[in-house]
Design an enzyme around this catalytic site. Structure first.
Site, PDB file in Angstrom:
ATOM      1  N   ASN A 117     -73.746  76.785  61.411  1.00 51.65           N
ATOM      2  CA  ASN A 117     -72.777  75.704  61.612  1.00 51.65           C
ATOM      3  C   ASN A 117     -72.112  75.268  60.308  1.00 51.65           C
ATOM      4  OD1 ASN A 117     -74.943  74.393  60.491  1.00 51.65           O
ATOM      5  ND2 ASN A 117     -75.496  73.258  62.334  1.00 51.65           N
ATOM      6  N   ARG A 256     -77.773  64.750  54.690  1.00 46.88           N
ATOM      7  CA  ARG A 256     -78.856  64.024  55.359  1.00 46.88           C
ATOM      8  C   ARG A 256     -78.762  62.566  54.947  1.00 46.88           C
ATOM      9  NH1 ARG A 256     -78.834  67.401  58.526  1.00 46.88           N
ATOM     10  NH2 ARG A 256     -80.430  68.919  59.034  1.00 46.88           N
ATOM     11  N   GLN A 285     -82.704  58.769  63.076  1.00 42.98           N
ATOM     12  CA  GLN A 285     -81.867  59.244  64.189  1.00 42.98           C
ATOM     13  C   GLN A 285     -82.681  59.249  65.477  1.00 42.98           C
ATOM     14  OE1 GLN A 285     -78.875  62.049  61.567  1.00 42.98           O
ATOM     15  NE2 GLN A 285     -79.832  62.933  63.320  1.00 42.98           N
ATOM     16  N   HIS A 309     -74.525  62.102  64.633  1.00 40.44           N
ATOM     17  CA  HIS A 309     -74.785  63.416  64.023  1.00 40.44           C
ATOM     18  C   HIS A 309     -74.265  64.531  64.944  1.00 40.44           C
ATOM     19  CE1 HIS A 309     -77.994  66.058  61.807  1.00 40.44           C
ATOM     20  NE2 HIS A 309     -76.792  66.578  61.775  1.00 40.44           N
TER      21      HIS A 309
HETATM   22  P1  NAD Z   1     -77.500  76.047  51.346  1.00 38.43           P
HETATM   23  O1  NAD Z   1     -78.962  76.324  51.203  1.00 38.43           O
HETATM   24  O2  NAD Z   1     -76.563  77.182  51.513  1.00 38.43           O
HETATM   25  O3  NAD Z   1     -76.996  75.205  50.072  1.00 38.43           O
HETATM   26  C1  NAD Z   1     -77.676  74.089  49.584  1.00 38.43           C
HETATM   27  C2  NAD Z   1     -77.340  73.955  48.100  1.00 38.43           C
HETATM   28  O4  NAD Z   1     -77.849  72.690  47.648  1.00 38.43           O
HETATM   29  C3  NAD Z   1     -77.978  75.039  47.239  1.00 38.43           C
HETATM   30  O5  NAD Z   1     -76.994  75.657  46.436  1.00 38.43           O
HETATM   31  C4  NAD Z   1     -78.995  74.277  46.403  1.00 38.43           C
HETATM   32  O6  NAD Z   1     -79.199  74.842  45.124  1.00 38.43           O
HETATM   33  C5  NAD Z   1     -78.346  72.904  46.337  1.00 38.43           C
HETATM   34  N1  NAD Z   1     -79.274  71.843  45.962  1.00 38.43           N
HETATM   35  C6  NAD Z   1     -80.561  71.663  46.335  1.00 38.43           C
HETATM   36  N2  NAD Z   1     -81.075  70.601  45.733  1.00 38.43           N
HETATM   37  C7  NAD Z   1     -80.100  70.077  44.956  1.00 38.43           C
HETATM   38  C8  NAD Z   1     -80.041  68.971  44.079  1.00 38.43           C
HETATM   39  N3  NAD Z   1     -81.109  68.210  43.824  1.00 38.43           N
HETATM   40  N4  NAD Z   1     -78.873  68.706  43.465  1.00 38.43           N
HETATM   41  C9  NAD Z   1     -77.791  69.503  43.664  1.00 38.43           C
HETATM   42  N5  NAD Z   1     -77.796  70.588  44.463  1.00 38.43           N
HETATM   43  C10 NAD Z   1     -78.942  70.854  45.102  1.00 38.43           C
HETATM   44  O7  NAD Z   1     -77.386  75.023  52.552  1.00 38.43           O
HETATM   45  P2  NAD Z   1     -76.100  74.685  53.452  1.00 38.43           P
HETATM   46  O8  NAD Z   1     -76.008  75.631  54.592  1.00 38.43           O
HETATM   47  O9  NAD Z   1     -74.927  74.502  52.554  1.00 38.43           O
HETATM   48  O10 NAD Z   1     -76.557  73.275  54.056  1.00 38.43           O
HETATM   49  C11 NAD Z   1     -76.831  72.176  53.194  1.00 38.43           C
HETATM   50  C12 NAD Z   1     -77.421  71.029  53.988  1.00 38.43           C
HETATM   51  O11 NAD Z   1     -76.439  70.475  54.860  1.00 38.43           O
HETATM   52  C13 NAD Z   1     -78.569  71.407  54.933  1.00 38.43           C
HETATM   53  O12 NAD Z   1     -79.804  71.515  54.267  1.00 38.43           O
HETATM   54  C14 NAD Z   1     -78.550  70.260  55.907  1.00 38.43           C
HETATM   55  O13 NAD Z   1     -79.352  69.190  55.452  1.00 38.43           O
HETATM   56  C15 NAD Z   1     -77.088  69.826  55.935  1.00 38.43           C
HETATM   57  N6  NAD Z   1     -76.419  70.195  57.216  1.00 38.43           N
HETATM   58  C16 NAD Z   1     -75.915  69.197  57.997  1.00 38.43           C
HETATM   59  C17 NAD Z   1     -75.327  69.514  59.214  1.00 38.43           C
HETATM   60  C18 NAD Z   1     -74.721  68.441  60.097  1.00 38.43           C
HETATM   61  O14 NAD Z   1     -74.527  68.674  61.288  1.00 38.43           O
HETATM   62  N7  NAD Z   1     -74.393  67.291  59.574  1.00 38.43           N
HETATM   63  C19 NAD Z   1     -75.276  70.843  59.641  1.00 38.43           C
HETATM   64  C20 NAD Z   1     -75.751  71.843  58.794  1.00 38.43           C
HETATM   65  C21 NAD Z   1     -76.355  71.505  57.581  1.00 38.43           C
END
Ligand code: NAD
Length: 358
Positions: A117, A256, A285, A309
């Site tokens: 997603n 989050r 949530q 959400h």
């Molecule tokens: P991803 O793993 O591809 O990317 C996450 C990035 O965050 C990585 O590059 C990582 O190095 C970085 N990161 C981790 N800790 C960090 C910090 N302390 N400071 C800065 N950067 C940091 O993940 P993604 O697919 O891009 O998804 C990211 C997040 O988005 C998911 O973990 C989830 O919580 C959230 N998400 C929300 C929805 C929604 O419906 N709202 C849907 C999908 C994902």
């Protein structure tokens, strides 16, 4: 074997729209697949407290399916009771509702449908940035009220062109957000992430990495949060960090809710330190009816772009994460290796590098 799924209740909408696959009613479309192989499939939205379906069935489930949209919180304490649990599948992306350290300890794998997603969310982030910067919601509300006073909304409306936009986390979603912003001719695109982008990827967007978080936020007009929730990001955006934001910056968080301190963000919006806050994720949530983020406004009465959400659960996304959940379970049944990108926790260890530096 027992497969337990904790999903959200879809009600009338789910009965009328079978593509709402992530709901209790439509069960990710995998009941027949599981039952035809002799497995038991328990599906419920009841997730809190000792009498919940979740806590009752976790004791002998081998596979647990959860979704970030209605998180069944699998705590370290519950892991102690989940003696048969081998695989936790997140139907979607983001597994912070599972105690990942406890999963390591208990040798349970945690798998996500990585990428399922990320476009849905990146599009929602761009939408949220635009609606805040353009002061869109108060303008629309004015129209519904029957009023017409252009200056009242134009006084807080800007262009994205020429602004500095930064993402905390430049993974799949963060990178896609920046990609989608390129045609807006922003002054600069910045990112803060302990994992630097590959040189060619950064160059393609002309994105610049800022290594210090306070320095990063002080340069941005718009900040979008796109990192997972883990020990290093819980409460990352708090009263102290908000003081370092540019006065009147816009903040979008679809990562989050608990990455932001609830009260500090509401205060910053009320004081005007933030001009706007938007997103779809909440520290609890479903969000309680009186959650301050539902109604907090900037001093001019706007700046709130909060929704439930749902950014990552468009019908297109649901099809992808339902299919991905099925593939993960098929691999497990067949003893086949899982897609490496889907493995958050392998047996006894973290496989992902995105849940903090360790
Ligand atoms: P991803 O793993 O591809 O990317 C996450 C990035 O965050 C990585 O590059 C990582 O190095 C970085 N990161 C981790 N800790 C960090 C910090 N302390 N400071 C800065 N950067 C940091 O993940 P993604 O697919 O891009 O998804 C990211 C997040 O988005 C998911 O973990 C989830 O919580 C959230 N998400 C929300 C929805 C929604 O419906 N709202 C849907 C999908 C994902």
């Amino acid at each position: 074997m027992k497969v337990l799924a904790i999903l959200y209740k879809g009600g009338k909408a789910a009965k009328e729209e079978p593509r709402l696959l992530g709901t209790v009613e439509n069960e990710l479309g995998i009941r027949q697949f599981l039952e035809s192989q002799g497995h038991e499939y328990i599906v419920s939205d009841s997730k809190d407290g000792p009498d919940s379906v979740f806590q009752k069935h976790i004791v002998d489930a081998e596979i647990l399916i959860t979704t970030p949209f209605h998180p069944g919180y699998l705590t370290a304490e519950l892991f102690e009771k989940a003696k048969k649990l081998k695989v936790c599948v997140t139907a979607g992306v983001g597994s912070d509702h599972i105690d990942l350290n406890a999963a390591v300890k208990h040798g349970a794998q945690v798998l996500e449908v990585t990428g399922s997603n990320v476009v849905s969310v990146a599009e929602h982030v761009v939408l949220s940035i635009l609606l805040l910067v353009k002061n869109f919601i108060p303008a629309h509300e004015m129209i519904e009220r029957g009023d017409w006073q252009v200056s009242d909304v134009a006084r807080n409306a800007f262009d994205l062109e020429g602004k500095v936009v930064g993402t905390i986390g430049a993974g799949r979603i963060g990178y896609r957000v920046l990609q989608r912003l390129v045609p807006f001719d922003c002054k600069e695109l910045l990112y803060y992430d302990y994992a630097p982008l590959p040189e060619a990827a950064a160059k393609a967007l002309n994105a610049r990495r800022v290594e210090d978080l306070k320095d990063f936020v002080s340069q941005c007009d718009v900040i979008t949060v796109n990192c997972p929730l883990h020990e290093g990001t819980k409460g990352l955006i708090n009263a102290d960090l908000l003081k370092h934001f540019k006065k009147g910056a816009w903040l979008v968080n679809t990562a989050r809710g608990a990455i932001c301190d609830k009260d500090a963000v509401a205060e910053a919006l009320k004081s005007g330190q933030l001009r706007g806050y938007a997103g779809d994720v909440w520290n609890v949530q479903p969000a309680p009816r009186d959650h301050v983020w539902r109604t907090a406004k900037n001093p001019l009465g706007g700046g709130n772009g909060m929704v439930p959400h749902y950014s990552g659960t468009t019908l297109d996304a649901q099809e992808r994460y339902a299919n991905g959940t099925k593939s993960i379970i098929e691999n497990y049944f067949a003893g086949k290796p899982q897609e490496p990108a889907n493995i958050i926790i392998g047996v006894g260890k973290y496989e992902t590098k995105a849940y903090g530096q360790r």
